[in-house]
Motif scaffolding. Structure first.
Motif, PDB file in Angstrom:
ATOM      1  N   CYS A  27       9.291 -34.891 -35.579  1.00 50.30           N
ATOM      2  CA  CYS A  27       9.736 -33.587 -36.084  1.00 50.30           C
ATOM      3  C   CYS A  27      10.429 -33.752 -37.445  1.00 50.30           C
ATOM      4  O   CYS A  27      11.466 -34.409 -37.531  1.00 50.30           O
ATOM      5  CB  CYS A  27      10.688 -32.970 -35.059  1.00 50.30           C
ATOM      6  SG  CYS A  27      11.674 -31.596 -35.638  1.00 50.30           S
ATOM      7  N   SER A 141      12.382 -24.857 -26.874  1.00 53.18           N
ATOM      8  CA  SER A 141      11.018 -24.616 -27.323  1.00 53.18           C
ATOM      9  C   SER A 141      10.776 -25.113 -28.740  1.00 53.18           C
ATOM     10  O   SER A 141       9.672 -24.987 -29.270  1.00 53.18           O
ATOM     11  CB  SER A 141      10.697 -23.111 -27.251  1.00 53.18           C
ATOM     12  OG  SER A 141      11.582 -22.391 -28.073  1.00 53.18           O
ATOM     13  N   GLU A 142      11.810 -25.661 -29.368  1.00 52.78           N
ATOM     14  CA  GLU A 142      11.690 -26.238 -30.704  1.00 52.78           C
ATOM     15  C   GLU A 142      12.750 -27.321 -30.833  1.00 52.78           C
ATOM     16  O   GLU A 142      13.697 -27.370 -30.046  1.00 52.78           O
ATOM     17  CB  GLU A 142      11.877 -25.181 -31.790  1.00 52.78           C
ATOM     18  CG  GLU A 142      13.268 -24.561 -31.789  1.00 52.78           C
ATOM     19  CD  GLU A 142      13.428 -23.413 -32.765  1.00 52.78           C
ATOM     20  OE1 GLU A 142      14.154 -23.590 -33.759  1.00 52.78           O
ATOM     21  OE2 GLU A 142      12.823 -22.356 -32.523  1.00 52.78           O
ATOM     22  N   THR A 143      12.579 -28.156 -31.831  1.00 56.50           N
ATOM     23  CA  THR A 143      13.567 -29.210 -32.070  1.00 56.50           C
ATOM     24  C   THR A 143      13.997 -29.156 -33.525  1.00 56.50           C
ATOM     25  O   THR A 143      13.234 -28.682 -34.364  1.00 56.50           O
ATOM     26  CB  THR A 143      12.973 -30.603 -31.749  1.00 56.50           C
ATOM     27  OG1 THR A 143      11.764 -30.775 -32.466  1.00 56.50           O
ATOM     28  CG2 THR A 143      12.757 -30.793 -30.271  1.00 56.50           C
ATOM     29  N   ASN A 145      17.612 -29.199 -31.134  1.00 57.60           N
ATOM     30  CA  ASN A 145      18.524 -28.287 -30.447  1.00 57.60           C
ATOM     31  C   ASN A 145      19.739 -29.101 -30.035  1.00 57.60           C
ATOM     32  O   ASN A 145      19.636 -30.312 -29.830  1.00 57.60           O
ATOM     33  CB  ASN A 145      17.885 -27.716 -29.183  1.00 57.60           C
ATOM     34  CG  ASN A 145      17.112 -26.441 -29.401  1.00 57.60           C
ATOM     35  OD1 ASN A 145      17.404 -25.438 -28.790  1.00 57.60           O
ATOM     36  ND2 ASN A 145      16.110 -26.468 -30.262  1.00 57.60           N
ATOM     37  N   ARG A 155      20.747 -24.027 -32.224  1.00 57.06           N
ATOM     38  CA  ARG A 155      19.753 -24.666 -33.079  1.00 57.06           C
ATOM     39  C   ARG A 155      19.934 -24.135 -34.496  1.00 57.06           C
ATOM     40  O   ARG A 155      20.589 -23.129 -34.724  1.00 57.06           O
ATOM     41  CB  ARG A 155      18.350 -24.433 -32.562  1.00 57.06           C
ATOM     42  CG  ARG A 155      17.964 -22.993 -32.423  1.00 57.06           C
ATOM     43  CD  ARG A 155      16.575 -22.839 -31.783  1.00 57.06           C
ATOM     44  NE  ARG A 155      16.353 -21.481 -31.356  1.00 57.06           N
ATOM     45  CZ  ARG A 155      16.720 -20.972 -30.173  1.00 57.06           C
ATOM     46  NH1 ARG A 155      17.319 -21.741 -29.294  1.00 57.06           N
ATOM     47  NH2 ARG A 155      16.481 -19.724 -29.877  1.00 57.06           N
ATOM     48  N   SER A 157      18.009 -22.554 -36.556  1.00 54.21           N
ATOM     49  CA  SER A 157      17.554 -21.198 -36.884  1.00 54.21           C
ATOM     50  C   SER A 157      18.580 -20.145 -36.470  1.00 54.21           C
ATOM     51  O   SER A 157      18.633 -19.066 -37.059  1.00 54.21           O
ATOM     52  CB  SER A 157      16.198 -20.909 -36.232  1.00 54.21           C
ATOM     53  OG  SER A 157      16.277 -21.017 -34.835  1.00 54.21           O
TER      54      SER A 157
END
Length: 180
Positions: A27, A141-143, A145, A155, A157
């Motif tokens: 990532c 659902s994303e990294t 976090n 996170r 965002s």
């Protein structure tokens, strides 16, 4: 941040607050986050137990997560964590086969037999399965976090900047510590 209700399980004793980074070596955001988390760790509160949880969302990520736990089992994680990121993102070696991992681990004094024994061990398998379970429990659902004490998920965002992100992490950590 998001409140995790009910509180999710942690691996940390009750006298410390667990901060878990959920990440993936491949990532780019995790790679960019790494120097910031390293700097934060130098000044973190003494009651904080920091840990990392690698995600295994695809074959390469699972290979990398297994390598992460292999390094941990072999006592090499601190020495190898940042170089793993650099190998992937700077040297463009995606470490996407067991052979490439064996070669990478050899740079840190780990021979092929030692690597293979740990890589295929019950301990690594168990740690990998727990990581997969936690990622699902946390709803990641994303990294990257950050999970604060199994209670809060934050996170980049949501925070909009590294400065805000670490202020949020510190504030939530202090809230959890005060509640203990």
């Amino acid at each position: 941040y998001e409140l995790l209700t009910p509180r999710r399980p942690t691996s940390t004793d009750g006298d410390r607050i667990e901060i878990a980074e959920v990440f993936m070596y491949s990532c780019p955001a995790c790679f960019n986050f790494e120097p910031h988390i390293e700097q934060w760790m130098q000044g973190k509160a003494g009651y904080v137990n920091f840990m990392r949880i690698p995600v295994a969302w695809n074959a390469v990520a699972e290979l990398h997560a297994r390598a992460f736990y292999t390094a941990e089992v072999l006592g090499k994680l601190e020495e190898m964590h940042t170089p793993f990121f650099l190998e992937f993102h700077v040297n463009d070696n995606h470490l996407d086969t067991e052979g490439k991992l064996i070669e990478f681990f050899s740079q840190f004094g780990v021979d092929e037999n030692t690597f293979s024994s740990a890589f295929d061990s019950f301990a690594v398998h168990t740690k990998l399965q727990r990581a997969k379970d936690l990622v699902v429990l946390y709803g990641v659902s994303e990294t990257p976090n950050i999970v604060v004490n199994g209670r809060y998920l934050t996170r980049g965002s949501l925070a909009q900047s590294y400065e805000n992100w670490f202020a949020i992490i510190d504030e939530l950590t202090a809230v959890e510590w005060a509640a203990e």
